[in-house]
Design a protein around this motif. Sequence first.
Motif, PDB file in Angstrom:
ATOM      1  N   ASN A  78      12.378  43.552 -12.386  1.00  0.00           N
ATOM      2  CA  ASN A  78      13.615  43.149 -11.569  1.00  0.00           C
ATOM      3  C   ASN A  78      13.896  43.684  -9.930  1.00  0.00           C
ATOM      4  N   SER A  79      13.522  44.964 -10.008  1.00  0.00           N
ATOM      5  CA  SER A  79      13.850  45.877  -8.871  1.00  0.00           C
ATOM      6  C   SER A  79      13.210  45.477  -7.427  1.00  0.00           C
ATOM      7  N   GLY A  80      11.839  44.797  -7.699  1.00  0.00           N
ATOM      8  CA  GLY A  80      11.238  44.532  -6.608  1.00  0.00           C
ATOM      9  C   GLY A  80      11.175  43.007  -5.981  1.00  0.00           C
ATOM     10  N   GLN A  81      12.399  42.123  -6.697  1.00  0.00           N
ATOM     11  CA  GLN A  81      12.589  40.975  -6.400  1.00  0.00           C
ATOM     12  C   GLN A  81      12.696  40.711  -4.678  1.00  0.00           C
ATOM     13  N   TYR A  82      13.554  41.397  -4.473  1.00  0.00           N
ATOM     14  CA  TYR A  82      13.740  41.271  -2.959  1.00  0.00           C
ATOM     15  C   TYR A  82      12.493  41.785  -2.008  1.00  0.00           C
ATOM     16  N   ASP A  83      12.127  42.836  -2.473  1.00  0.00           N
ATOM     17  CA  ASP A  83      10.910  43.394  -1.953  1.00  0.00           C
ATOM     18  C   ASP A  83       9.889  42.411  -1.651  1.00  0.00           C
ATOM     19  N   TYR A  84       9.414  41.473  -2.563  1.00  0.00           N
ATOM     20  CA  TYR A  84       8.338  40.708  -2.555  1.00  0.00           C
ATOM     21  C   TYR A  84       8.673  39.360  -2.306  1.00  0.00           C
ATOM     22  N   GLY A  85      10.090  38.921  -2.460  1.00  0.00           N
ATOM     23  CA  GLY A  85      10.341  37.665  -2.324  1.00  0.00           C
ATOM     24  C   GLY A  85      11.168  37.192  -1.060  1.00  0.00           C
ATOM     25  N   ALA A  86      11.614  38.278  -0.134  1.00  0.00           N
ATOM     26  CA  ALA A  86      12.438  38.131   1.112  1.00  0.00           C
ATOM     27  C   ALA A  86      11.579  37.417   2.009  1.00  0.00           C
ATOM     28  N   TRP A  87      10.476  38.001   2.170  1.00  0.00           N
ATOM     29  CA  TRP A  87       9.359  36.928   3.129  1.00  0.00           C
ATOM     30  C   TRP A  87       9.151  35.773   2.224  1.00  0.00           C
ATOM     31  N   MET A  88       9.643  34.881   2.488  1.00  0.00           N
ATOM     32  CA  MET A  88       9.743  33.543   1.641  1.00  0.00           C
ATOM     33  C   MET A  88       8.165  33.013   1.456  1.00  0.00           C
ATOM     34  N   PRO A  89       7.414  32.970   2.468  1.00  0.00           N
ATOM     35  CA  PRO A  89       5.985  32.406   2.309  1.00  0.00           C
ATOM     36  C   PRO A  89       5.323  33.189   1.098  1.00  0.00           C
ATOM     37  N   ASN A  90       5.425  34.322   0.866  1.00  0.00           N
ATOM     38  CA  ASN A  90       5.206  35.008  -0.015  1.00  0.00           C
ATOM     39  C   ASN A  90       5.375  34.793  -1.520  1.00  0.00           C
ATOM     40  N   THR A  91       6.519  34.391  -1.692  1.00  0.00           N
ATOM     41  CA  THR A  91       7.104  33.994  -2.864  1.00  0.00           C
ATOM     42  C   THR A  91       7.963  32.488  -2.876  1.00  0.00           C
ATOM     43  N   PRO A  92       7.414  31.523  -2.586  1.00  0.00           N
ATOM     44  CA  PRO A  92       8.193  30.310  -2.417  1.00  0.00           C
ATOM     45  C   PRO A  92       9.079  29.871  -3.459  1.00  0.00           C
ATOM     46  N   ILE A  93      10.422  29.763  -3.529  1.00  0.00           N
ATOM     47  CA  ILE A  93      11.220  29.442  -4.797  1.00  0.00           C
ATOM     48  C   ILE A  93      10.702  27.909  -5.094  1.00  0.00           C
ATOM     49  N   SER A  94      10.403  27.208  -4.179  1.00  0.00           N
ATOM     50  CA  SER A  94       9.934  25.880  -4.360  1.00  0.00           C
ATOM     51  C   SER A  94       9.192  25.280  -3.412  1.00  0.00           C
ATOM     52  N   LEU A  95       8.321  24.216  -3.848  1.00  0.00           N
ATOM     53  CA  LEU A  95       7.548  23.546  -2.693  1.00  0.00           C
ATOM     54  C   LEU A  95       7.819  22.068  -2.484  1.00  0.00           C
ATOM     55  N   GLN A  96       7.824  21.586  -1.166  1.00  0.00           N
ATOM     56  CA  GLN A  96       8.200  20.279  -1.003  1.00  0.00           C
ATOM     57  C   GLN A  96       7.499  19.257  -0.904  1.00  0.00           C
TER      58      GLN A  96
END
Length: 667
Positions: A549-567
């Motif tokens: 849980n604690s690193g969610q923003y660390d690793y997900g804030a830069w979206m290309p590293n952790t895309p929530i979805s793909l179009q």
Amino acid sequence: MVNYEVTVYTTNCTFAATFNNVNIKLVGTEGKSNRSWLFSIIGSLALFKGDVAHFTVSCPKSLGTLFLIELDKQDFLLFQDSWYPSKVEVRSPEGDTYCFPVHRWITDREVHRFREGKAVKAFEETNTLATYAREQELIGRKKDYCWDESKKGLPHCIKGEIPLSLPPEVTFSYTKHTEFFWTAAIGQAEQHLKGLEKRNESWTDIDALDRVFTYRTTDMSEYVQELWQEDEFFAYQYLNGVNPIMIRCCKVLPKNFPVTNDMVFLHGHGSLTKEIERGNIFLCDYKRLDGVTPNTINGKKQYLMAPLVLFHKRQGKLMPIAIQLKQTPADDNPIFLPTDSAYDWMMAKIFVRSADFQEHQLNVHLLRTHLLAEVFAVSLLRNVPMVHPLYKLLVPHTRYTLQINIMARLALISEKGVFTEFAASGGEAMITIMERSLSSMTYKSLCIPDDVDERGVRDIPNYYYKDDGLKLWDIIFKFVEGVLSYYYKTDDVVVKDSELQDWIQDIFEHGFLSQEQTGIPQKLSTVDELIKFVTMVIFTCSCQHSAVNSGQYDYGAWMPNTPISLQRPPPTTKGPKENIMMQTLPDISTTVKGMSTMWLLSKESSDFVPLGQYPEQYFTEGFPRKQIKRFQRKLHQLSVDIKIRNEPLNLPYTYLDPASFENSVAI
């Protein structure tokens, strides 16, 4: 007449004081006192927040050994308020001091019974009134904490549609409530002011994304922005990112992943077969995502793959060597390699990272920590009274869990929830993935020593999640062993403890839906079984939740590293093609929704309680309290060791530093 000196401790938190009239009755083996008003010359202010108040209760004769008190609170001038006492201490005429832990809100005019702090199992009760009080407590708890089925095929949950439906002792403190909603409100206001939350178009270029990202960063998120395209960092995230339990040693290459020697070892410089035999090849398989129906976001169909990823350990480093984006080999499903064009390889990794987001959020984070922690909590509250040693040991590890999960069901995974509306696996796919995850979950996978061995990853270097997690497991195990061995001297005591058996049976039935293939015990037969299971519960609710849980923003804030979805769909061929990365990544509104949610879910409140700290004293006997002190010393030393280890690292791993995470699933 004999006098009993009564000391009342009111918790030091907002609104804990009472201006009502409080009455007490003392109950002992030789009788009970009259119901006595706790009167003071300063009136109700004697029970102000954080204060300690002293009173005298007189009785015609000694009451013998005290084992119970009764408290009730009556209106003052027609005004009924809430009161949160932490404990009551009573000094008898014989000079003995008895401690009665309370640690709960008293909000009504009813009589509330609290037992003396010495832990007692049901079959050890020798007093009829004590047995009655125990039974009545559990009857009341079963009314307050009812099981519900939120979605068929998922672990059962607490019955309650909103946080206000919960008993007050398990809800957020005023501080936690205020800070949580303030953080959420700020995030929503920022989106609104920037006009981003309704912009459904794609990002035009990476600079536009960067301008939003740099508004709120962490040291780690800046590292991620810098390194996200690097192969070594891509692999590093499988060891020390937010999903560190996916990777496993590849003993046999899957038949649906036809990687050849020539693909990964150029000019015969190496042998895939020999590297597999040496234990140097590792695999991540996202098969749970196969065949699900991806979401539609802002009216546009999304794409979700079920990739397979192969890694090679060489020169002390883990590196990706092959990616197949769909489970079934085909001409339009090529195996991507680091030797392909930089663009092809990057796009393959983006689809993997998006798949990892779905697997992490639904299985590793939501199911394996939040939902299981809720099952452990509800079963404890329904089946185990306050005077039981298991309750005293585990209740600190349930703090805020029920409310945070109700809020998650409302705001994240409801029909209009953020995850449902903006993640590729939201909607129909979400339940399918979680059902598959629960069916494939095993007891061993919840116990990190067993899991590490089963995945064959014990010898991977720089695997800080594994290193810190194994040390934490050992420290927790020895603490649990010390406490429970004091109360359970033999296996027979475990077997005859009916409340303990009801607790484990409820977990098996309501948490794992009676699925025997999970290996979750249906009953506990030995002290060793009990110690291991309780260790797993504490580890899951504290350590494992922090790790994922604690690193969610660390690793997900830069979206290309952790895309929530793909179009856009995945590439079906290799070679020169139009650069469509920005059109493939999630649109602007989806991106900012994901960023603000991950920021909220990564931010601790100021009333944070670290692992091993127990401000609410439930154990009163000397031996378990010594075990707690020893537990705290061991955790402190591990924290120091982790900080020293992290000092020279460019990417310090802090998520399992026991000073930095809570006792419970509280965020």
